[in-house]
Design a protein around this motif. Structure first.
Motif, PDB file in Angstrom:
ATOM      1  N   UNK A 272       0.867  -1.179   0.000  1.00  0.00           N
ATOM      2  CA  UNK A 272       0.000   0.000   0.000  1.00  0.00           C
ATOM      3  C   UNK A 272       0.899   1.222   0.000  1.00  0.00           C
ATOM      4  N   UNK A 273       0.751   2.053  -1.035  1.00  0.00           N
ATOM      5  CA  UNK A 273       1.720   3.115  -1.327  1.00  0.00           C
ATOM      6  C   UNK A 273       0.979   4.440  -1.535  1.00  0.00           C
ATOM      7  N   UNK A 274       0.288   4.867  -0.499  1.00  0.00           N
ATOM      8  CA  UNK A 274      -0.581   6.043  -0.575  1.00  0.00           C
ATOM      9  C   UNK A 274       0.075   7.235   0.119  1.00  0.00           C
ATOM     10  N   UNK A 275      -0.052   8.427  -0.485  1.00  0.00           N
ATOM     11  CA  UNK A 275       0.414   9.637   0.184  1.00  0.00           C
ATOM     12  C   UNK A 275       1.480  10.384  -0.587  1.00  0.00           C
ATOM     13  N   UNK A 276       2.359  11.054   0.161  1.00  0.00           N
ATOM     14  CA  UNK A 276       3.383  11.893  -0.446  1.00  0.00           C
ATOM     15  C   UNK A 276       2.882  13.318  -0.637  1.00  0.00           C
ATOM     16  N   UNK A 277       3.831  14.242  -0.803  1.00  0.00           N
ATOM     17  CA  UNK A 277       3.475  15.655  -0.968  1.00  0.00           C
ATOM     18  C   UNK A 277       2.606  15.914  -2.188  1.00  0.00           C
ATOM     19  N   UNK A 278       2.701  15.022  -3.169  1.00  0.00           N
ATOM     20  CA  UNK A 278       1.974  15.238  -4.419  1.00  0.00           C
ATOM     21  C   UNK A 278       0.514  14.783  -4.335  1.00  0.00           C
ATOM     22  N   UNK A 279       0.125  14.197  -3.205  1.00  0.00           N
ATOM     23  CA  UNK A 279      -1.198  13.590  -3.082  1.00  0.00           C
ATOM     24  C   UNK A 279      -1.991  14.261  -1.957  1.00  0.00           C
ATOM     25  N   UNK A 280      -3.277  14.398  -2.160  1.00  0.00           N
ATOM     26  CA  UNK A 280      -4.156  14.997  -1.161  1.00  0.00           C
ATOM     27  C   UNK A 280      -4.839  13.873  -0.384  1.00  0.00           C
ATOM     28  N   UNK A 281      -4.230  13.467   0.737  1.00  0.00           N
ATOM     29  CA  UNK A 281      -4.779  12.390   1.556  1.00  0.00           C
ATOM     30  C   UNK A 281      -5.071  12.967   2.938  1.00  0.00           C
ATOM     31  N   UNK A 282      -6.349  13.128   3.236  1.00  0.00           N
ATOM     32  CA  UNK A 282      -6.750  13.815   4.465  1.00  0.00           C
ATOM     33  C   UNK A 282      -6.426  13.011   5.717  1.00  0.00           C
ATOM     34  N   UNK A 283      -6.683  11.715   5.695  1.00  0.00           N
ATOM     35  CA  UNK A 283      -6.479  10.850   6.865  1.00  0.00           C
ATOM     36  C   UNK A 283      -5.630   9.657   6.431  1.00  0.00           C
ATOM     37  N   UNK A 284      -4.337   9.760   6.675  1.00  0.00           N
ATOM     38  CA  UNK A 284      -3.399   8.755   6.176  1.00  0.00           C
ATOM     39  C   UNK A 284      -3.680   7.375   6.766  1.00  0.00           C
ATOM     40  N   UNK A 285      -3.865   7.301   8.080  1.00  0.00           N
ATOM     41  CA  UNK A 285      -4.098   6.006   8.722  1.00  0.00           C
ATOM     42  C   UNK A 285      -5.344   5.324   8.159  1.00  0.00           C
ATOM     43  N   UNK A 286      -6.421   6.082   8.024  1.00  0.00           N
ATOM     44  CA  UNK A 286      -7.655   5.504   7.481  1.00  0.00           C
ATOM     45  C   UNK A 286      -7.478   5.040   6.045  1.00  0.00           C
ATOM     46  N   UNK A 287      -6.706   5.812   5.264  1.00  0.00           N
ATOM     47  CA  UNK A 287      -6.466   5.432   3.870  1.00  0.00           C
ATOM     48  C   UNK A 287      -5.735   4.092   3.794  1.00  0.00           C
ATOM     49  N   UNK A 288      -4.778   3.887   4.689  1.00  0.00           N
ATOM     50  CA  UNK A 288      -4.010   2.641   4.677  1.00  0.00           C
ATOM     51  C   UNK A 288      -4.831   1.453   5.175  1.00  0.00           C
ATOM     52  N   UNK A 289      -5.559   1.645   6.263  1.00  0.00           N
ATOM     53  CA  UNK A 289      -6.339   0.528   6.796  1.00  0.00           C
ATOM     54  C   UNK A 289      -7.506   0.186   5.868  1.00  0.00           C
ATOM     55  N   UNK A 290      -8.093   1.213   5.227  1.00  0.00           N
ATOM     56  CA  UNK A 290      -9.169   0.955   4.264  1.00  0.00           C
ATOM     57  C   UNK A 290      -8.625   0.193   3.058  1.00  0.00           C
ATOM     58  N   UNK A 291      -7.450   0.592   2.568  1.00  0.00           N
ATOM     59  CA  UNK A 291      -6.849  -0.106   1.432  1.00  0.00           C
ATOM     60  C   UNK A 291      -6.534  -1.551   1.784  1.00  0.00           C
ATOM     61  N   UNK A 292      -6.037  -1.773   3.005  1.00  0.00           N
ATOM     62  CA  UNK A 292      -5.725  -3.137   3.435  1.00  0.00           C
ATOM     63  C   UNK A 292      -6.989  -3.998   3.465  1.00  0.00           C
ATOM     64  N   UNK A 293      -8.064  -3.435   3.980  1.00  0.00           N
ATOM     65  CA  UNK A 293      -9.336  -4.168   4.014  1.00  0.00           C
ATOM     66  C   UNK A 293      -9.829  -4.445   2.593  1.00  0.00           C
ATOM     67  N   UNK A 294      -9.713  -3.453   1.726  1.00  0.00           N
ATOM     68  CA  UNK A 294     -10.147  -3.594   0.336  1.00  0.00           C
ATOM     69  C   UNK A 294      -9.383  -4.720  -0.358  1.00  0.00           C
ATOM     70  N   UNK A 295      -8.065  -4.731  -0.214  1.00  0.00           N
ATOM     71  CA  UNK A 295      -7.240  -5.751  -0.856  1.00  0.00           C
ATOM     72  C   UNK A 295      -7.541  -7.123  -0.249  1.00  0.00           C
ATOM     73  N   UNK A 296      -7.691  -7.152   1.060  1.00  0.00           N
ATOM     74  CA  UNK A 296      -7.957  -8.429   1.741  1.00  0.00           C
ATOM     75  C   UNK A 296      -9.249  -9.045   1.239  1.00  0.00           C
ATOM     76  N   UNK A 297     -10.267  -8.226   1.021  1.00  0.00           N
ATOM     77  CA  UNK A 297     -11.530  -8.727   0.487  1.00  0.00           C
ATOM     78  C   UNK A 297     -11.350  -9.269  -0.927  1.00  0.00           C
ATOM     79  N   UNK A 298     -10.489  -8.609  -1.708  1.00  0.00           N
ATOM     80  CA  UNK A 298     -10.227  -9.081  -3.074  1.00  0.00           C
ATOM     81  C   UNK A 298      -9.489 -10.407  -3.070  1.00  0.00           C
ATOM     82  N   UNK A 299      -8.652 -10.609  -2.057  1.00  0.00           N
ATOM     83  CA  UNK A 299      -7.898 -11.859  -1.975  1.00  0.00           C
ATOM     84  C   UNK A 299      -8.776 -13.027  -1.518  1.00  0.00           C
TER      85      UNK A 299
END
Length: 299
Positions: A272-299
């Protein structure tokens, strides 16, 4: 607990603490990864000073990784000097690369990662210490007047052949990360570079956001690169600029993407590679945990 195939990339730490984040605080970063529920994480050594500091701390980091029952499948050594047109600088960076391999080995990694080769741009200053080179920065760069491309290409591929052999001595794959302005930024470019280097452990770190921005068709790329992919960086993109957005904030067709992964039988890691100065990510922790859940469901 998050599936161990789902890795928290180092961009999480970079987004919180800057580029590069203080190497001396790595043990704190490990606690933060663990607190979010990740079992699998990515660490980096960014250029000479940062990499050397991580190298000196490697045993303590390795001990903490084991205590927290974490895995570090990929360690990233960012060394743009490997593609310099100066033979001495390339040689020095190969020495640093071997240090990176030692760190990766101490952490139990299966691969070492770096950006794909940067052409011998000449910037107004030194190579900017940034993660990605913006279009205006690249357009402002020049090339050495005496650059002989055929000779440079032969030296470049020889250097990366040697780097692959160093990695192989540590039982590591060497992962090439695509980005704007590098020499293996797309599927075609990587396959050309892989053929020129001629080493089986040279692999492609598939990056959904960067490749989508570069107009690489993700479904076709997965099919063409299926024998070269062990590690995929996951983030969303809107197709207009380099950005690494939370899942659902861009326009990547994720159903098609994961269906294609099933078609090619992908069994590797997702970073999971979200964020950086070039990206507008309001809540970094939520973005990562949501992505992990999303990928886990796909698996």
């Amino acid at each position: 607990m998050i599936n161990s195939r789902i890795t928290c990339a180092y961009l999480y730490t970079i987004s919180k603490y800057g580029y590069p984040p203080p190497a001396g605080d790595t043990l704190q970063y490990l606690d933060e990864f663990k607190a979010m529920g990740f079992q699998s994480i990515e660490l980096e050594g960014i250029r000479e000073d940062h990499l050397n500091e991580v190298y000196e701390l490697r045993q303590g980091i390795s001990k903490k990784v084991k205590e927290l029952e974490l895995e570090v499948p990929y360690f990233c050594a960012v060394l743009p000097g490997l593609s310099s047109d100066n033979p001495k600088e390339r040689e020095h960076n190969l020495e640093l690369f071997e240090k990176g391999c030692e760190v990766a080995s101490a952490l139990g990694s299966v691969g070492i990662l770096d950006n794909a080769p940067l052409p011998p741009y000449q910037f107004p200053e030194d190579i900017p210490v940034v993660r990605h080179y913006h279009e205006d920065v690249i357009l402002a760069a020049k090339f050495p007047e005496n650059l002989n491309w055929k000779k440079y290409w032969e030296q470049l591929t020889s250097t990366y052949r040697e780097a692959c052999d160093i990695a192989a001595n540590y039982n590591l794959t060497y992962q090439m990360h695509p980005a704007l302005g590098v020499l293996a930024s797309t599927t075609d470019a990587f396959l050309h570079f892989h053929d020129a280097v001629g080493r089986d452990n040279l692999r492609f770190n598939f990056d959904t956001a960067n490749q989508y921005f570069l107009k690489d068709n993700l479904q076709l790329s997965l099919r063409r690169l299926k024998d070269y992919i062990d590690y995929i960086h996951i983030s969303d993109n809107r197709g207009k600029k380099v950005e690494h957005l939370a899942i659902g904030e861009g326009i990547i067709r994720w159903d098609d993407f994961f269906e294609t992964l099933d078609v090619i039988g992908f069994k590797g890691h997702f970073g999971i590679d979200i964020g950086g100065d070039e990206s507008d990510v309001a809540d970094l922790d939520s973005a990562y945990t949501h992505a992990a859940k999303f990928i886990q469901e796909k698996l």
